[in-house]
Motif scaffolding. Structure first.
Motif, PDB file in Angstrom:
ATOM      1  N   ASP A 113     126.292  -4.620 125.013  1.00 13.46           N
ATOM      2  CA  ASP A 113     125.941  -5.988 124.991  1.00 13.46           C
ATOM      3  C   ASP A 113     125.528  -6.622 126.202  1.00 13.46           C
ATOM      4  OD1 ASP A 113     126.691  -6.388 122.286  1.00 13.46           O
ATOM      5  OD2 ASP A 113     128.851  -6.652 122.585  1.00 13.46           O
ATOM      6  N   TRP A 114     126.114  -5.882 127.388  1.00 15.71           N
ATOM      7  CA  TRP A 114     126.029  -6.694 128.643  1.00 15.71           C
ATOM      8  C   TRP A 114     124.186  -6.297 128.889  1.00 15.71           C
ATOM      9  CZ3 TRP A 114     127.755  -9.370 132.165  1.00 15.71           C
ATOM     10  CH2 TRP A 114     127.259  -9.344 133.597  1.00 15.71           C
ATOM     11  N   ASN A 115     123.774  -5.379 128.514  1.00 15.05           N
ATOM     12  CA  ASN A 115     122.284  -4.849 128.476  1.00 15.05           C
ATOM     13  C   ASN A 115     121.458  -5.696 127.954  1.00 15.05           C
ATOM     14  OD1 ASN A 115     120.008  -3.248 128.992  1.00 15.05           O
ATOM     15  ND2 ASN A 115     120.260  -2.095 127.424  1.00 15.05           N
ATOM     16  N   LEU A 116     121.847  -6.327 126.589  1.00 16.32           N
ATOM     17  CA  LEU A 116     121.159  -7.196 125.864  1.00 16.32           C
ATOM     18  C   LEU A 116     120.973  -8.396 126.484  1.00 16.32           C
ATOM     19  CD1 LEU A 116     122.081  -6.022 122.114  1.00 16.32           C
ATOM     20  CD2 LEU A 116     120.381  -5.431 123.676  1.00 16.32           C
ATOM     21  N   LEU A 117     122.320  -8.788 126.969  1.00 16.22           N
ATOM     22  CA  LEU A 117     122.399 -10.019 127.447  1.00 16.22           C
ATOM     23  C   LEU A 117     121.478 -10.098 129.024  1.00 16.22           C
ATOM     24  CD1 LEU A 117     126.326 -10.566 127.525  1.00 16.22           C
ATOM     25  CD2 LEU A 117     124.609 -12.248 126.459  1.00 16.22           C
ATOM     26  N   THR A 118     121.680  -9.257 129.620  1.00 17.55           N
ATOM     27  CA  THR A 118     120.621  -9.126 130.901  1.00 17.55           C
ATOM     28  C   THR A 118     119.069  -9.258 130.542  1.00 17.55           C
ATOM     29  OG1 THR A 118     122.106  -7.359 131.776  1.00 17.55           O
ATOM     30  CG2 THR A 118     119.857  -7.487 132.840  1.00 17.55           C
ATOM     31  N   GLY A 119     118.836  -8.734 129.199  1.00 11.76           N
ATOM     32  CA  GLY A 119     117.540  -8.634 128.693  1.00 11.76           C
ATOM     33  C   GLY A 119     117.096 -10.050 128.219  1.00 11.76           C
ATOM     34  N   ILE A 120     118.135 -10.844 127.583  1.00 10.88           N
ATOM     35  CA  ILE A 120     117.903 -12.331 127.414  1.00 10.88           C
ATOM     36  C   ILE A 120     117.735 -13.202 128.786  1.00 10.88           C
ATOM     37  CG2 ILE A 120     119.088 -14.354 126.373  1.00 10.88           C
ATOM     38  CD1 ILE A 120     120.567 -12.436 124.458  1.00 10.88           C
ATOM     39  N   VAL A 121     118.558 -13.110 129.696  1.00  9.10           N
ATOM     40  CA  VAL A 121     118.341 -13.616 130.958  1.00  9.10           C
ATOM     41  C   VAL A 121     117.088 -13.527 131.646  1.00  9.10           C
ATOM     42  CG1 VAL A 121     119.260 -14.400 133.158  1.00  9.10           C
ATOM     43  CG2 VAL A 121     120.786 -14.158 131.013  1.00  9.10           C
ATOM     44  N   THR A 122     116.772 -12.265 131.547  1.00 10.67           N
ATOM     45  CA  THR A 122     115.412 -11.425 132.161  1.00 10.67           C
ATOM     46  C   THR A 122     114.185 -11.978 131.384  1.00 10.67           C
ATOM     47  OG1 THR A 122     116.761  -9.780 132.893  1.00 10.67           O
ATOM     48  CG2 THR A 122     113.959  -9.818 133.020  1.00 10.67           C
ATOM     49  N   GLY A 123     114.414 -12.114 130.000  1.00  7.52           N
ATOM     50  CA  GLY A 123     113.413 -12.653 129.490  1.00  7.52           C
ATOM     51  C   GLY A 123     113.042 -14.097 129.533  1.00  7.52           C
ATOM     52  N   ALA A 124     114.145 -14.943 129.663  1.00  7.80           N
ATOM     53  CA  ALA A 124     113.950 -16.261 129.843  1.00  7.80           C
ATOM     54  C   ALA A 124     113.258 -16.440 131.491  1.00  7.80           C
ATOM     55  CB  ALA A 124     115.344 -17.177 130.039  1.00  7.80           C
ATOM     56  N   GLN A 125     113.651 -15.813 132.395  1.00  2.00           N
ATOM     57  CA  GLN A 125     113.091 -15.921 133.414  1.00  2.00           C
ATOM     58  C   GLN A 125     111.642 -15.424 133.565  1.00  2.00           C
ATOM     59  OE1 GLN A 125     115.370 -13.315 135.873  1.00  2.00           O
ATOM     60  NE2 GLN A 125     117.052 -14.939 136.358  1.00  2.00           N
ATOM     61  N   ALA A 126     111.438 -14.460 132.921  1.00  3.78           N
ATOM     62  CA  ALA A 126     109.767 -14.140 132.675  1.00  3.78           C
ATOM     63  C   ALA A 126     109.008 -15.301 131.717  1.00  3.78           C
ATOM     64  CB  ALA A 126     109.870 -12.746 131.584  1.00  3.78           C
ATOM     65  N   LEU A 127     109.667 -15.622 130.926  1.00  6.61           N
ATOM     66  CA  LEU A 127     109.091 -16.760 130.266  1.00  6.61           C
ATOM     67  C   LEU A 127     108.615 -18.192 131.058  1.00  6.61           C
ATOM     68  CD1 LEU A 127     108.067 -17.868 127.471  1.00  6.61           C
ATOM     69  CD2 LEU A 127     110.348 -18.826 127.217  1.00  6.61           C
TER      70      LEU A 127
END
Length: 331
Positions: free
Chosen positions: A200-214
């Motif tokens: 879950d921590w990995n997926l949350l990292t992905g969500i935050v990173t994806g938002a930054q990339a957007l």
């Protein structure tokens, strides 16, 4: 308190082999990220990073959506702050600098510079309570520093070295600093987390990173030409999605699992598996044999890992003996 500390050392001894396997798996998958900038060479480093992390973010949203209602109650404000900084430093900016280093200095140079990570992480981790002492880790650090000297010499003085090589070397150094901050911060976050799994921590990292990339997408579009043909764009999308799945989802999951199984002083050493696999992939991509200094650097880094693992096994064995002694005395 003493018994608890010694029990933790004994548990660590049993976890080290599994942790090493997870570290090796993460390294094999992460080593592929060094190929991505070459496969997507027409695109800028920022475009490569944004493409990778948009795909990572989208996959993370899809995977976490079924559990989101229950999961969001377990996430604190402190967790969100940590995720923001880890994502920014350890993903976005790190991969921009790494892509720049690969495109300017090559895969071998970039991977060997990132291989210096054990020196920085081990120095920080040796200050933790109950950690292996800095003096005991000195042989491992000396081997790693010897490898660092070899690759530095090649970057600046080898016949093939030029302005691009030197520029790539410094980009890799910045990536190294960012990776150090990520490795230490992420490891310490995982230790204190109880309500969240490493997945879950990995997926949350992905969500935050994806938002930054957007948010960075408009800047990324303007950072290079936009007249790519359909084939080039298709390859870029394929590379971005492949790296997101292989490295960001599976690679990060293995790394996070490892971070809970081994001490921080050993976490840095495990990144050398990434160096090992990245070098192999790089030499295959460039269709060449390693140069003498690259061979020496790789041997030094390998010896650094082996000596570090040996020290940790001895440290854990002393902990087990101490536990046995206390139990025999009825403490």
């Amino acid at each position: 308190m003493t018994i608890m500390a010694n029990n933790q050392q004994a548990d660590t001894a049993g976890a080290i082999p599994l942790g090493m396997l997870c570290g090796a798996g993460a390294g094999a998958l992460w080593g592929l990220v060094f190929l991505a900038p070459e496969l997507a060479r027409p695109f800028t480093p920022l475009q490569v990073a944004v493409g990778r992390y948009l795909a990572y973010g989208l996959l993370s949203v899809i995977m976490i959506a079924p559990r989101w209602k229950n999961l969001k109650r377990s996430i604190t404000k402190k967790d969100w702050e940590a995720l923001f900084w880890l994502s920014l430093c350890g993903n976005i900016i790190y991969y921009v600098m790494l892509s720049q280093a690969v495109q300017k200095g090559g895969i071998a140079l970039s991977s060997l510079v990132i291989g210096f990570l054990p020196v920085t992480v081990t120095i920080i981790g040796s200050k933790d309570k109950g950690a292996v002492s800095f003096l005991a880790l000195l042989p491992s650090l000396l081997f790693c520093l010897a490898g660092a000297l070899c690759i530095t010499w090649q970057a600046f003085d080898a016949p093939q070295a030029g302005s691009h090589s030197v520029s790539g070397f410094f980009c890799a150094l910045v990536a190294l600093v960012l990776w150090t901050a990520y490795a230490v911060g992420n490891s310490r976050c995982l230790v204190r987390l109880h309500a969240l799994s490493v997945h879950d921590w990995n997926l949350l990292t992905g969500i935050v990173t994806g938002a930054q990339a957007l948010l960075l997408s408009p800047v990324a579009l303007l950072s290079g030409p936009l007249n790519y043909d359909a084939g080039t764009l298709g390859r870029f999308v394929a590379v971005s999605c492949a790296v997101a799945v292989v490295a960001s989802i599976f690679g990060n999951a293995l790394w996070n699992r490892m971070s809970r199984l081994v001490p921080l002083t050993m976490t840095g050493q495990m990144i050398l598996f990434e160096t090992f696999f990245a070098l192999i992939y790089g030499f295959l991509w460039e269709s060449r044999w390693p140069r003498p200094l690259e061979v020496v650097a790789f041997v030094c880094i390998t010896l650094s890992v082996l000596t570090c693992v040996s020290v940790h096994h001895k440290h854990a064995a002393r902990g087990r003996r101490a536990v046995d002694g206390l139990m025999e005395n009825g403490v």
